[in-house]
Design a protein around this motif. Structure first.
Motif, PDB file in Angstrom:
ATOM      1  N   GLY A 167      67.851  -4.145  29.035  1.00 56.54           N
ATOM      2  CA  GLY A 167      67.666  -4.310  30.473  1.00 56.54           C
ATOM      3  C   GLY A 167      68.412  -5.507  31.019  1.00 56.54           C
ATOM      4  O   GLY A 167      69.017  -5.438  32.107  1.00 56.54           O
ATOM      5  N   ARG A 168      68.406  -6.606  30.294  1.00 58.07           N
ATOM      6  CA  ARG A 168      69.111  -7.806  30.747  1.00 58.07           C
ATOM      7  C   ARG A 168      70.623  -7.611  30.719  1.00 58.07           C
ATOM      8  O   ARG A 168      71.337  -8.073  31.615  1.00 58.07           O
ATOM      9  CB  ARG A 168      68.695  -8.999  29.892  1.00 58.07           C
ATOM     10  N   ALA A 169      71.109  -6.913  29.691  1.00 53.67           N
ATOM     11  CA  ALA A 169      72.551  -6.635  29.626  1.00 53.67           C
ATOM     12  C   ALA A 169      72.972  -5.690  30.745  1.00 53.67           C
ATOM     13  O   ALA A 169      74.043  -5.857  31.356  1.00 53.67           O
ATOM     14  CB  ALA A 169      72.902  -6.045  28.265  1.00 53.67           C
TER      15      ALA A 169
ATOM     16  N   GLY B 225      60.794   1.682  34.536  1.00 58.71           N
ATOM     17  CA  GLY B 225      60.472   0.264  34.483  1.00 58.71           C
ATOM     18  C   GLY B 225      59.204  -0.099  33.741  1.00 58.71           C
ATOM     19  O   GLY B 225      58.786  -1.261  33.750  1.00 58.71           O
ATOM     20  N   ASP B 226      58.582   0.859  33.060  1.00 58.51           N
ATOM     21  CA  ASP B 226      57.358   0.550  32.332  1.00 58.51           C
ATOM     22  C   ASP B 226      57.136   1.576  31.228  1.00 58.51           C
ATOM     23  O   ASP B 226      57.764   2.638  31.214  1.00 58.51           O
ATOM     24  CB  ASP B 226      56.156   0.551  33.280  1.00 58.51           C
ATOM     25  N   TYR B 227      56.215   1.255  30.327  1.00 57.53           N
ATOM     26  CA  TYR B 227      55.917   2.149  29.220  1.00 57.53           C
ATOM     27  C   TYR B 227      55.120   3.371  29.699  1.00 57.53           C
ATOM     28  O   TYR B 227      54.410   3.304  30.712  1.00 57.53           O
ATOM     29  CB  TYR B 227      55.090   1.417  28.160  1.00 57.53           C
ATOM     30  N   PRO B 228      55.221   4.491  28.970  1.00 58.53           N
ATOM     31  CA  PRO B 228      54.418   5.663  29.314  1.00 58.53           C
ATOM     32  C   PRO B 228      52.925   5.359  29.236  1.00 58.53           C
ATOM     33  O   PRO B 228      52.491   4.536  28.421  1.00 58.53           O
ATOM     34  CB  PRO B 228      54.818   6.701  28.245  1.00 58.53           C
ATOM     35  N   GLU B 229      52.160   6.018  30.061  1.00 56.15           N
ATOM     36  CA  GLU B 229      50.714   5.811  30.060  1.00 56.15           C
ATOM     37  C   GLU B 229      50.107   6.147  28.703  1.00 56.15           C
ATOM     38  O   GLU B 229      49.115   5.537  28.290  1.00 56.15           O
ATOM     39  CB  GLU B 229      50.061   6.654  31.154  1.00 56.15           C
ATOM     40  N   GLU B 230      50.684   7.124  28.012  1.00 57.04           N
ATOM     41  CA  GLU B 230      50.162   7.505  26.696  1.00 57.04           C
ATOM     42  C   GLU B 230      50.245   6.334  25.717  1.00 57.04           C
ATOM     43  O   GLU B 230      49.342   6.134  24.899  1.00 57.04           O
ATOM     44  CB  GLU B 230      50.935   8.698  26.137  1.00 57.04           C
TER      45      GLU B 230
ATOM     46  N   LYS C 160      63.859  -1.010  35.504  1.00 55.36           N
ATOM     47  CA  LYS C 160      63.867   0.238  36.261  1.00 55.36           C
ATOM     48  C   LYS C 160      65.287   0.639  36.639  1.00 55.36           C
ATOM     49  O   LYS C 160      66.064  -0.168  37.142  1.00 55.36           O
ATOM     50  CB  LYS C 160      63.016   0.082  37.522  1.00 55.36           C
ATOM     51  N   ASN C 161      65.634   1.875  36.359  1.00 55.56           N
ATOM     52  CA  ASN C 161      66.978   2.402  36.650  1.00 55.56           C
ATOM     53  C   ASN C 161      68.081   1.548  36.013  1.00 55.56           C
ATOM     54  O   ASN C 161      69.135   1.333  36.613  1.00 55.56           O
ATOM     55  CB  ASN C 161      67.203   2.505  38.164  1.00 55.56           C
ATOM     56  N   SER C 162      67.809   1.077  34.802  1.00 61.88           N
ATOM     57  CA  SER C 162      68.799   0.243  34.105  1.00 61.88           C
ATOM     58  C   SER C 162      69.847   1.075  33.369  1.00 61.88           C
ATOM     59  O   SER C 162      70.699   0.524  32.675  1.00 61.88           O
ATOM     60  CB  SER C 162      68.100  -0.692  33.112  1.00 61.88           C
ATOM     61  N   VAL C 163      69.788   2.400  33.513  1.00 65.03           N
ATOM     62  CA  VAL C 163      70.757   3.273  32.856  1.00 65.03           C
ATOM     63  C   VAL C 163      71.520   4.100  33.886  1.00 65.03           C
ATOM     64  O   VAL C 163      70.936   4.695  34.784  1.00 65.03           O
ATOM     65  CB  VAL C 163      70.079   4.220  31.839  1.00 65.03           C
TER      66      VAL C 163
END
Length: 329
Positions: free
Chosen positions: A204-206, A262-267, A288-291
């Motif tokens: 994400g930082r890259a 931007g976050d882990y799955p709820e599972e 979020k949207n880092s790809v």
């Protein structure tokens, strides 16, 4: 048609032109790569034969070449040393000759290989400092190659890397605990989660760096490669549907969701609880949207039925706090 490889598989020249020892060099030379003393010292000798290899790609009609750079060849000592001009020159030659032959370079910045010095200094991906090290490597790559490289993969198959390295302990740094494997040190319950979190944040930082400072001028794309098994419910029972959804969350959503939403799955949150690190508000924003692109390796398809998972739990093959279909049974 696309060709893809990882450094250890092809490059060789493991100590030439100021390259440092990698985690894989040390692992293989310690007998970790097989009883026959297998190693990547020479491999396919791509370091010396890359011109021949590119000509063969051209003759086969290869349209794109996805290759990994060696962290040890570009930054032999990480942030503690200088950029290695010989390493930059080597990859410049590959990129230039690919383009000359009409082959599109896809560059992977990290594919399980890094300077052993970073393992000795930090414990590699178990330490958040590894994010800074990776960010510097990414910046050097963007600056050195980004005028010609338009497709970037920050990290290749992060989930697979942490499973083999920190769950099963079959690849460096070979850390694990029973019943998953027999290693000198490690904790298979905790360390894969920590290493994965640090890898995701490093990506994400890259990506943030690229989007803000390089993409406007270079016009390329950045993303991830995800090892994505597919899961389908064996029956129409609700429990089977939930099992398939949960399995996908653990094996693919673990990477997909943070890099897109931007976050882990709820599972994962439900199953792992406090064992799963959380993203700060700022981290969620840059994750979020880092790809811009996602490369997916799809190998297998599973028909999942909840009763099989309950049997696995009873036998102690997997731990209940991973909800049964988390780590591979």
């Amino acid at each position: 048609m696309t060709l893809s490889h990882e450094v250890l598989q092809v490059e060789g020249a493991y100590l030439e032109d100021s390259k440092s020892l990698s985690n894989w060099d040390v692992f293989c030379h310690s007998g970790g790569c097989g009883e026959n003393g297998d190693n990547g010292d020479i491999a396919d000798d791509h370091y010396h034969l890359f011109l021949r290899d590119i000509e063969e790609m051209y003759s086969l009609g290869i349209q794109a070449y996805k290759f990994s750079v060696s962290w040890c060849r570009i930054l032999p000592r990480g942030t503690f040393g200088e950029v290695n001009p010989a390493g930059i020159m080597f990859y410049n030659k590959i990129i230039d000759n690919l383009i000359l032959r009409g082959i599109v370079p896809f560059v992977t910045i990290y594919h399980a290989e890094f300077p052993q010095k970073l393992e000795d200094k930090y414990g590699s991906w178990l330490n958040p400092e590894m994010q800074e090290e990776f960010l510097y490597l990414a910046e050097v790559c963007f600056k050195s190659f980004g005028d010609r490289v338009k497709y970037w993969i920050t990290i290749n198959e992060a989930k697979l890397i942490v499973e083999y390295a920190y769950l099963w302990g079959t690849t460096p740094p070979s850390r694990c605990s029973e019943p998953f494997g027999k290693c000198f040190d490690g904790n298979s319950d905790v360390e894969p989660i920590i290493a994965m979190h640090n890898m995701l944040l490093a990506h994400g930082r890259a990506a943030k760096l690229y989007h803000e400072y390089f993409q406007p001028k270079q016009g390329g794309s950045v993303g991830l490669t995800v090892y994505a098994d597919m899961y389908e419910p064996l029956t129409d029972r609700e429990l089977d549907h939930e099992a398939a959804k949960r399995a996908f969350a653990f094996h693919s959503g673990w990477t997909f969701d943070p890099s897109i939403f931007g976050d882990y799955p709820e599972e994962l949150k439900e199953c792992l609880g406090n064992a799963l690190p959380s993203f700060s508000r700022d981290e969620k924003n840059f994750m979020k949207n880092s790809v811009d692109l996602l490369a997916s390796t799809i190998i297998r398809q599973y028909m999942l039925r909840i009763v099989l998972i309950l049997v696995a739990l009873q036998l102690g093959i997997v731990q209940s706090r991973f909800c049964g279909d988390g780590w591979r049974a």
